[in-house]
Design a protein around this motif. Structure first.
Motif, PDB file in Angstrom:
ATOM      1  N   PRO A 156       0.834  -1.220   0.000  1.00  0.00           N
ATOM      2  CA  PRO A 156       0.000   0.000   0.000  1.00  0.00           C
ATOM      3  C   PRO A 156       0.863   1.262   0.000  1.00  0.00           C
ATOM      4  O   PRO A 156       1.867   1.336   0.700  1.00  0.00           O
ATOM      5  CB  PRO A 156      -0.794  -0.123   1.310  1.00  0.00           C
ATOM      6  N   TYR A 157       0.429   2.242  -0.797  1.00  0.00           N
ATOM      7  CA  TYR A 157       1.117   3.521  -0.869  1.00  0.00           C
ATOM      8  C   TYR A 157       0.295   4.580  -0.122  1.00  0.00           C
ATOM      9  O   TYR A 157      -0.756   4.292   0.436  1.00  0.00           O
ATOM     10  CB  TYR A 157       1.325   3.933  -2.327  1.00  0.00           C
ATOM     11  N   THR A 158       0.777   5.804  -0.146  1.00  0.00           N
ATOM     12  CA  THR A 158       0.119   6.885   0.594  1.00  0.00           C
ATOM     13  C   THR A 158      -1.364   7.015   0.252  1.00  0.00           C
ATOM     14  O   THR A 158      -2.218   7.057   1.144  1.00  0.00           O
ATOM     15  CB  THR A 158       0.838   8.224   0.315  1.00  0.00           C
ATOM     16  N   MET A 159      -1.699   7.059  -1.040  1.00  0.00           N
ATOM     17  CA  MET A 159      -3.104   7.219  -1.424  1.00  0.00           C
ATOM     18  C   MET A 159      -3.949   6.034  -0.968  1.00  0.00           C
ATOM     19  O   MET A 159      -5.123   6.197  -0.626  1.00  0.00           O
ATOM     20  CB  MET A 159      -3.235   7.404  -2.931  1.00  0.00           C
ATOM     21  N   ALA A 170       2.368  -5.834   4.642  1.00  0.00           N
ATOM     22  CA  ALA A 170       1.125  -5.089   4.441  1.00  0.00           C
ATOM     23  C   ALA A 170       0.444  -5.433   3.128  1.00  0.00           C
ATOM     24  O   ALA A 170      -0.774  -5.333   3.008  1.00  0.00           O
ATOM     25  CB  ALA A 170       1.418  -3.588   4.488  1.00  0.00           C
ATOM     26  N   HIS A 171       1.215  -5.865   2.120  1.00  0.00           N
ATOM     27  CA  HIS A 171       0.626  -6.182   0.822  1.00  0.00           C
ATOM     28  C   HIS A 171      -0.240  -7.431   0.865  1.00  0.00           C
ATOM     29  O   HIS A 171      -1.079  -7.648  -0.015  1.00  0.00           O
ATOM     30  CB  HIS A 171       1.723  -6.348  -0.237  1.00  0.00           C
ATOM     31  N   ARG A 172      -0.082  -8.264   1.899  1.00  0.00           N
ATOM     32  CA  ARG A 172      -0.885  -9.489   2.016  1.00  0.00           C
ATOM     33  C   ARG A 172      -2.273  -9.199   2.584  1.00  0.00           C
ATOM     34  O   ARG A 172      -3.207  -9.958   2.339  1.00  0.00           O
ATOM     35  CB  ARG A 172      -0.164 -10.512   2.886  1.00  0.00           C
ATOM     36  N   ASP A 173      -2.399  -8.124   3.334  1.00  0.00           N
ATOM     37  CA  ASP A 173      -3.699  -7.737   3.889  1.00  0.00           C
ATOM     38  C   ASP A 173      -3.687  -6.223   4.128  1.00  0.00           C
ATOM     39  O   ASP A 173      -3.570  -5.756   5.262  1.00  0.00           O
ATOM     40  CB  ASP A 173      -3.970  -8.489   5.196  1.00  0.00           C
TER      41      ASP A 173
END
Length: 320
Positions: A70-73, A272-275
């Motif tokens: 996940p990125y800022t947006m 974080a990319h997993r959930d």
């Protein structure tokens, strides 16, 4: 789960594939594989814990750079409402690598600023792979001064390999814009919460990194230089990046032990990319807690504590 797999994740992927194959075979009810599936699922959970709870610093750097992270947006969309982006530095242009605007977190107004990477090559070129230019840092401090005027707390999300290193950026005063931000952020009379959500590289990170609370997510990193850059300088070999990551002490646990950050924000097992939603909720919980604590502190005391916080970083030990 992301289709992009890191080397140390391969045993987990293979076991997940085997479980899915068995579930597919048993889906029509003609064969009972329930016990075999349960056994493999238990083995999978054990393997995940063994792999992800013993990650090396370099492996955490790889997770911090995961293209599905996940990125800022993403975090703004998952944790805040009514986001209104504001553009431009009023001097040169609008830097797409740095985004900022006003939003609400459970009804409370905040200014949110952060580095933004792209999801594909075209967007990454537009956003300079999250490496902001001088106009990006000027935009950031312009918005912070606006928030300060209207007594609105500030939240910044750091996710950059470093400030943009091009000739044009240097000609437009890259170092000066970052240094200016460091000084001015120290003087703002509103609460400032800083979160490193991915990469926290060098001055590019520090340009929006002065805060009353500084947090680093479990698989993010915060460092004076990238592991590859450090390896190129110390060993003249970028392949020594894993060793550099070890000596740089750049993980959340390292930084917490050194007293450089306030807290490590936990991530779902594997990153974080997993959930993303679970990671966002953990992030939101920490931000809300910090806002509650900081808003109760008188402004002059807030400035004093912020100054003392950064002055005490680093220590000299006399061995004599």
């Amino acid at each position: 789960m992301s289709s992009i797999v890191l080397d140390f994740e391969r045993p987990i992927l293979e076991l997940e594939r085997k479980i899915n194959e068995l579930k597919s075979l048993a889906s029509d009810g003609s064969i009972d594989l329930e016990e075999e599936i349960k056994t493999l699922e238990a083995r999978l959970e054990k393997l995940k814990k063994e792999v992800f709870e013993a990650l090396t610093p370099w492996q955490r750097v790889q997770i911090a750079r995961h293209p599905k992270r996940p990125y800022t947006m993403d975090y703004i969309n998952m944790t805040m409402m009514d986001f209104v982006e504001i553009h431009g530095d009023r001097m040169f242009s609008d830097d797409k690598a740095m985004i900022g605007g006003f939003a609400k977190i459970d009804g409370e107004k905040v200014l949110v600023i952060g580095h933004q990477k792209g999801r594909d090559t075209k967007e990454n070129i537009i956003r300079s792979f999250g490496s902001a230019h001088p106009e990006g840092y000027r935009k950031a401090i312009r918005l912070m001064e606006l928030a300060n005027k209207f007594d609105i707390p500030i939240v910044t999300f750091i996710d950059t390999p470093g400030a943009y290193p091009g000739i044009g950026a240097e000609e437009r005063g890259q170092a000066n814009s970052i240094a200016y931000n460091l000084r001015e952020m120290m003087l703002l009379k509103v609460p400032i919460i800083v979160v490193v959500i991915g990469e926290g590289g060098s001055g590019g990170a520090l340009g929006i990194g002065v805060g009353d609370r500084v947090y680093v997510m479990e698989n993010a990193y915060y460092s004076v230089i990238s592991p590859e850059g450090c390896a190129a300088i110390l060993w003249k070999d970028r392949l020594k990046a894993p060793e550099a990551a070890e000596v740089l002490k750049l993980t959340a646990k390292n930084l917490l032990g050194l007293g450089l950050i306030d807290e490590e924000i936990p991530e779902p097992l594997g990153g974080a990319h997993r959930d993303p939603e679970k990671a966002a909720q953990a992030l939101k919980k920490v931000i809300k807690k910090a806002l509650k604590e900081l808003k109760s502190i008188p402004k002059e005391e807030l400035l004093k504590l912020r100054y003392e916080k950064f002055r005490k970083m680093g220590s000299i030990v006399n061995s004599e």
